[in-house]
Write a protein that holds these residues in place. Structure first.
Motif, PDB file in Angstrom:
ATOM      1  N   VAL A 102      -6.696  11.184  -1.864  1.00 15.20           N
ATOM      2  CA  VAL A 102      -7.543  10.541  -2.880  1.00 15.20           C
ATOM      3  C   VAL A 102      -8.318  11.620  -3.634  1.00 15.20           C
ATOM      4  O   VAL A 102      -8.436  11.598  -4.862  1.00 15.20           O
ATOM      5  N   CYS A 144     -12.567   3.774  -0.453  1.00 16.25           N
ATOM      6  CA  CYS A 144     -11.357   2.947  -0.381  1.00 16.25           C
ATOM      7  C   CYS A 144     -10.942   2.610   1.051  1.00 16.25           C
ATOM      8  O   CYS A 144     -10.178   1.689   1.270  1.00 16.25           O
ATOM      9  N   ALA A 151      -4.181   2.100  -7.311  1.00 21.60           N
ATOM     10  CA  ALA A 151      -4.700   3.404  -6.882  1.00 21.60           C
ATOM     11  C   ALA A 151      -4.920   4.266  -8.129  1.00 21.60           C
ATOM     12  O   ALA A 151      -5.938   4.960  -8.244  1.00 21.60           O
ATOM     13  N   MET A 194      -0.447  -3.846   4.217  1.00 22.93           N
ATOM     14  CA  MET A 194      -1.280  -2.655   4.412  1.00 22.93           C
ATOM     15  C   MET A 194      -0.951  -1.986   5.741  1.00 22.93           C
ATOM     16  O   MET A 194      -0.545  -2.659   6.698  1.00 22.93           O
ATOM     17  N   PRO A 195      -1.177  -0.679   5.835  1.00 24.02           N
ATOM     18  CA  PRO A 195      -0.961   0.004   7.117  1.00 24.02           C
ATOM     19  C   PRO A 195      -2.191  -0.110   8.010  1.00 24.02           C
ATOM     20  O   PRO A 195      -2.369   0.678   8.923  1.00 24.02           O
ATOM     21  N   CYS A 196      -3.016  -1.096   7.774  1.00 24.72           N
ATOM     22  CA  CYS A 196      -4.400  -1.083   8.216  1.00 24.72           C
ATOM     23  C   CYS A 196      -4.783  -2.453   8.750  1.00 24.72           C
ATOM     24  O   CYS A 196      -4.344  -3.469   8.211  1.00 24.72           O
ATOM     25  N   MET A 233     -11.395   9.112   5.374  1.00 18.63           N
ATOM     26  CA  MET A 233     -10.450   8.117   5.874  1.00 18.63           C
ATOM     27  C   MET A 233     -10.733   7.970   7.379  1.00 18.63           C
ATOM     28  O   MET A 233     -10.880   8.971   8.080  1.00 18.63           O
ATOM     29  N   PHE A 261      -2.493   8.831  -1.933  1.00 15.38           N
ATOM     30  CA  PHE A 261      -3.665   8.138  -1.368  1.00 15.38           C
ATOM     31  C   PHE A 261      -3.483   7.883   0.128  1.00 15.38           C
ATOM     32  O   PHE A 261      -4.448   7.830   0.876  1.00 15.38           O
ATOM     33  N   GLY A 262      -2.246   7.686   0.531  1.00 12.14           N
ATOM     34  CA  GLY A 262      -1.988   7.262   1.903  1.00 12.14           C
ATOM     35  C   GLY A 262      -2.082   8.360   2.945  1.00 12.14           C
ATOM     36  O   GLY A 262      -1.851   8.114   4.120  1.00 12.14           O
ATOM     37  N   ALA A 269       0.828  -1.205   0.000  1.00 12.28           N
ATOM     38  CA  ALA A 269       0.000   0.000   0.000  1.00 12.28           C
ATOM     39  C   ALA A 269       0.865   1.260   0.000  1.00 12.28           C
ATOM     40  O   ALA A 269       2.035   1.224   0.402  1.00 12.28           O
ATOM     41  N   PRO A 270       0.261   2.378  -0.419  1.00 14.74           N
ATOM     42  CA  PRO A 270       1.027   3.634  -0.459  1.00 14.74           C
ATOM     43  C   PRO A 270       1.749   3.965   0.857  1.00 14.74           C
ATOM     44  O   PRO A 270       2.949   4.272   0.854  1.00 14.74           O
ATOM     45  N   ALA A 271       1.029   3.885   1.972  1.00 18.98           N
ATOM     46  CA  ALA A 271       1.608   4.370   3.239  1.00 18.98           C
ATOM     47  C   ALA A 271       2.620   3.403   3.865  1.00 18.98           C
ATOM     48  O   ALA A 271       3.268   3.757   4.853  1.00 18.98           O
ATOM     49  N   CYS A 329      -4.052   6.928   6.038  1.00 16.34           N
ATOM     50  CA  CYS A 329      -3.367   5.629   6.232  1.00 16.34           C
ATOM     51  C   CYS A 329      -1.984   5.774   6.851  1.00 16.34           C
ATOM     52  O   CYS A 329      -1.449   4.799   7.384  1.00 16.34           O
ATOM     53  N   PRO A 362      -8.260   0.292  -3.790  1.00 15.22           N
ATOM     54  CA  PRO A 362      -7.117  -0.156  -4.597  1.00 15.22           C
ATOM     55  C   PRO A 362      -6.669  -1.585  -4.243  1.00 15.22           C
ATOM     56  O   PRO A 362      -6.374  -2.374  -5.132  1.00 15.22           O
ATOM     57  N   GLN A 363      -6.638  -1.905  -2.939  1.00 13.44           N
ATOM     58  CA  GLN A 363      -6.259  -3.280  -2.584  1.00 13.44           C
ATOM     59  C   GLN A 363      -7.129  -4.292  -3.326  1.00 13.44           C
ATOM     60  O   GLN A 363      -6.643  -5.278  -3.873  1.00 13.44           O
ATOM     61  N   LYS A 420      -8.250  -3.828   6.671  1.00 13.61           N
ATOM     62  CA  LYS A 420      -8.034  -4.501   5.371  1.00 13.61           C
ATOM     63  C   LYS A 420      -8.132  -6.017   5.526  1.00 13.61           C
ATOM     64  O   LYS A 420      -8.450  -6.720   4.575  1.00 13.61           O
TER      65      LYS A 420
HETATM   66 FE1  HC0 Z   1      -4.580   3.097   2.290  1.00 15.95          FE
HETATM   67 FE2  HC0 Z   1      -5.610   2.663   0.042  1.00 15.95          FE
HETATM   68  S1  HC0 Z   1      -4.586   4.569   0.630  1.00 15.95           S
HETATM   69  S2  HC0 Z   1      -6.808   2.663   1.989  1.00 15.95           S
HETATM   70  O1  HC0 Z   1      -4.979   4.518   3.272  1.00 15.95           O
HETATM   71  O2  HC0 Z   1      -7.596   4.166  -1.280  1.00 15.95           O
HETATM   72  O3  HC0 Z   1      -4.674   0.717   4.002  1.00 15.95           O
HETATM   73  O4  HC0 Z   1      -1.625   3.347   2.277  1.00 15.95           O
HETATM   74  O5  HC0 Z   1      -3.610   0.893   0.562  1.00 15.95           O
HETATM   75  O6  HC0 Z   1      -6.693  -0.017  -0.779  1.00 15.95           O
HETATM   76  O7  HC0 Z   1      -4.037   2.704  -2.439  1.00 15.95           O
HETATM   77  C1  HC0 Z   1      -4.543   1.697   3.467  1.00 15.95           C
HETATM   78  C2  HC0 Z   1      -2.729   3.248   2.421  1.00 15.95           C
HETATM   79  C3  HC0 Z   1      -4.243   1.774   0.878  1.00 15.95           C
HETATM   80  C4  HC0 Z   1      -6.301   0.987  -0.505  1.00 15.95           C
HETATM   81  C5  HC0 Z   1      -4.666   2.645  -1.532  1.00 15.95           C
HETATM   82  C6  HC0 Z   1      -6.919   3.501  -0.802  1.00 15.95           C
END
Ligand code: HC0
Ligand code: SF4
Length: 580
Positions: A426, A301, A274, A356-358, A507, A420-421, A232-234, A513, A326-327, A361
């Motif tokens: 976004v 997202c 993304a 992912m930073p999440c 978000m 995006f992150g 992921a971006p972040a 993210c 995007p994922q 997800k």
């Molecule tokens: Fe995110 Fe995403 S930007 S939610 O914050 O839109 O987790 O980094 O991957 O899917 O690209 C998180 C971060 C992602 C997704 C993207 C979005």
């Protein structure tokens, strides 16, 4: 101003300031477990429940987090009485805490463990009754172990005041007090969005992400199916801290190299998807704008935001973009396009994972609608913290590993994808492409940065002229801020007023993210989160292409596989629906 001395140093602070805050101004650190304050996101936990911050004020001992300064006050943080009291408190906390630091998921990052070490506690003097509760592993995202809870209430403050979800709160009394859920329901049966912000502020191992590293190692050990992974971006700016690099340091090539060293066969970029999300979402917005569709369009997202919208605002679901995240766009492209075209493999002959930073997800990938013919699109989603543990377990030093490149063609992205992150990103990325969709012209290079939607305020709005139409946009981060916008939207609709905005980005994590529930623990230091955001803006600024519609590999994907933007195949693989 109020004048006082702390450890002999004079300090002047506004009246109403607590001793603990005043002490910071003269460089005196007072230990604390429950206290945490993050002004940027309106998070203040000062319940004075742990009593670890007791200091001497005159002849009395007082909790520094809960006691306001007074004119002429003489505070001493290190009198024998204060030192002894604080140590006793930590010893008492340890007397009712599982003695399993070696095997605890939080080991090495635990604030209680650190405190015990700093205080030189070498044995547990008090042997008493131990609380025992079952560990809640019901969800895909969170493991809740009440036996490790020290009742600091940070999670409750986060969930109730910042996120306004209200899943966690103290129940029962005395020794039986726990931070529980409504009717003691399993987390999976609550309205938890799995944003993971409670996990981010928990000082111990009471709240942790569900650990899926074993499944990841198993996938890497088998040899029949190639393993693909997307990051992921972040992730590229978050992981650096785990390896002693500066917060926000850009580690893109290093993460790719580490993933290859771990044995992943193909390392791709969620950013590619993304860019794809922007192609679909900008198209969806322009269709709604020009053909009288439902406006505002709301981004979809962030999986915790989607969960929140489904449970709290089911009447507003039609405004959510039908675009997958995007994922969840990336995985079907990898499984049905790359696997077939490049590897000659069937969809079930490959493994697709994500970093992912999440933690939400993990819940997103388990959604049945994000799969086809019984094959789930994303096999496994790991957090940044889990990946960092795997890298360390394999003896790889991310800080010194030589950069590697993403695999092609699902590894190329424009600068629009990187942002995006971070909150507002976004929206900014979508505007760069929607402008061209409407006007058929390109935004000039000096006009592509939408500064009004940058920064870490909870709600940021702007009006952008797109081909003669004033488009009102807003970006909110934190579910509390989302609630404000949704209540406003509901009220406008009920009163028959035209909604204020055309595009709403949400978000769930305050800051986006970069502050995700799966990122390295920030310990209340929001400067780290800001540095991660700055890292993403720097990546964007230095990319040769900064608009999603300029991604040549995306154009090729439409030509070879997807067909038209918003067309039949795009709907099959890139869009979804929601549940109330
Ligand atoms: Fe995110 Fe995403 S930007 S939610 O914050 O839109 O987790 O980094 O991957 O899917 O690209 C998180 C971060 C992602 C997704 C993207 C979005
Ligand atoms: Fe509340 Fe988010 Fe934690 Fe769920 S994950 S309990 S919604 S803070």
């Amino acid at each position: 101003l109020v004048n006082l001395t702390i450890n002999g140093k004079a300090v002047s602070v506004p009246s109403g300031t607590k001793i603990l805050e005043a002490a910071k101004q003269v460089g005196v650190k007072i230990p604390s477990l429950c206290q945490m304050k993050i002004d940027e996101i309106g998070f203040t936990n000062e319940c004075a429940s742990c009593r670890v911050c007791m200091v001497s004020a005159g002849r009395k001992l007082v909790p520094a987090c809960g006691t306001m300064v007074k004119e002429g006050m003489v505070v001493n943080t290190n009198t024998p009485e204060a030192l002894k009291y604080r140590k006793n408190v930590v010893e008492l906390l340890l007397s009712d805490h599982p003695q399993d630091c070696y095997t605890c998921a939080k080991s090495g990052k635990c604030e209680l463990q650190d405190l015990a070490a700093d205080m030189g506690i070498r044995k547990i003097r008090f042997k008493g009754e131990q609380s025992t509760s079952p560990i809640d592993t019901s969800s895909y995202s969170i493991v809740k172990d009440n036996d490790k809870c020290i009742l600091c209430r940070r999670c409750e403050t986060m969930c109730t005041e910042v996120q306004t979800v209200g899943v966690l709160s103290g129940v029962n009394r005395g020794f039986n007090t726990v931070v529980g859920t409504f009717f003691n329901a399993d987390m999976m049966d609550t309205e938890c969005t799995f944003c993971g912000q409670c996990v981010s502020v928990c000082p111990t191992g009471a709240l942790m992400e569900k650990d899926n590293t074993k499944e990841a190692w198993d996938a890497l050990a088998q040899k029949e199916k190639p393993v693909m992974v997307q990051i992921a971006p972040a992730v590229r700016v978050g992981i650096s801290e785990e390896f002693g690099l500066e917060p926000g340091a850009i580690s893109t090539g290093k993460v790719v190299a580490a993933l290859k060293a771990l044995g992943f066969d193909y390392v791709f970029d969620t950013n590619f998807a993304a860019d794809l999300t922007i192609m679909e979402e900008a198209n969806e917005f322009v269709q709604r704008l020009t053909k009288g569709g439902d406006l505002p369009i709301m981004t979809s997202c962030c999986p915790a935001w989607v969960n929140f919208c489904e449970t709290q605002y089911p009447d507003l679901l039609k405004y959510l973009s039908t675009c997958r995240s995007p994922q969840s766009m990336f995985s079907p492209v990898a499984r049905y396009y790359f696997a077939d075209k490049v590897l000659g493999k069937k969809p079930d002959e490959v493994i697709v994972m994500s970093i992912m930073p999440c933690i939400a997800k993990k819940y997103e990938v388990a959604r049945e609608e994000l799969g086809k013919d019984g094959i789930i699109d994303t096999d496994l989603s790991l957090t940044v913290r889990e990946l960092a543990r795997m890298i360390k377990e394999a003896g790889i030093d991310l800080a010194t590993i030589e950069d590697a490149e993403f695999d092609s063609p699902l590894g190329y992205s424009t600068g629009a994808a990187d942002i995006f992150g971070v909150t507002g990103g976004v929206l900014e990325a979508a505007l760069r492409t929607a402008y061209t969709d409407v006007t058929k012209n390109e935004l000039p290079d000096d006009a592509i940065e939408f500064k009004a939607v940058r920064g870490f305020e909870g709600i940021k709005e702007a009006t952008v002229n797109v081909g003669g139409t004033d488009v009102n946009v807003v970006a909110a981060s934190s579910l509390g801020c989302a609630r404000k916008l949704m209540d406003e939207l509901r009220a406008d609709l009920a009163a028959g007023r035209t909604p204020k905005y055309h595009i709403i980005e949400i978000m769930a994590c305050p800051g986006g993210c970069v502050a995700g529930g799966g990122q390295p623990f920030h310990g209340g230091d929001y400067e780290k989160v800001k540095a991660r955001g700055a890292g993403l803006y720097a990546i964007d600024a230095n990319k040769p292409k900064r608009k999603s519609h300029q991604n040549e590999d995306i154009k090729k994907l439409y030509a070879e596989f997807l067909g038209e933007r918003g067309g039949h195949n795009a709907h099959t693989y890139l869009h979804t629906h929601y549940f109330d």
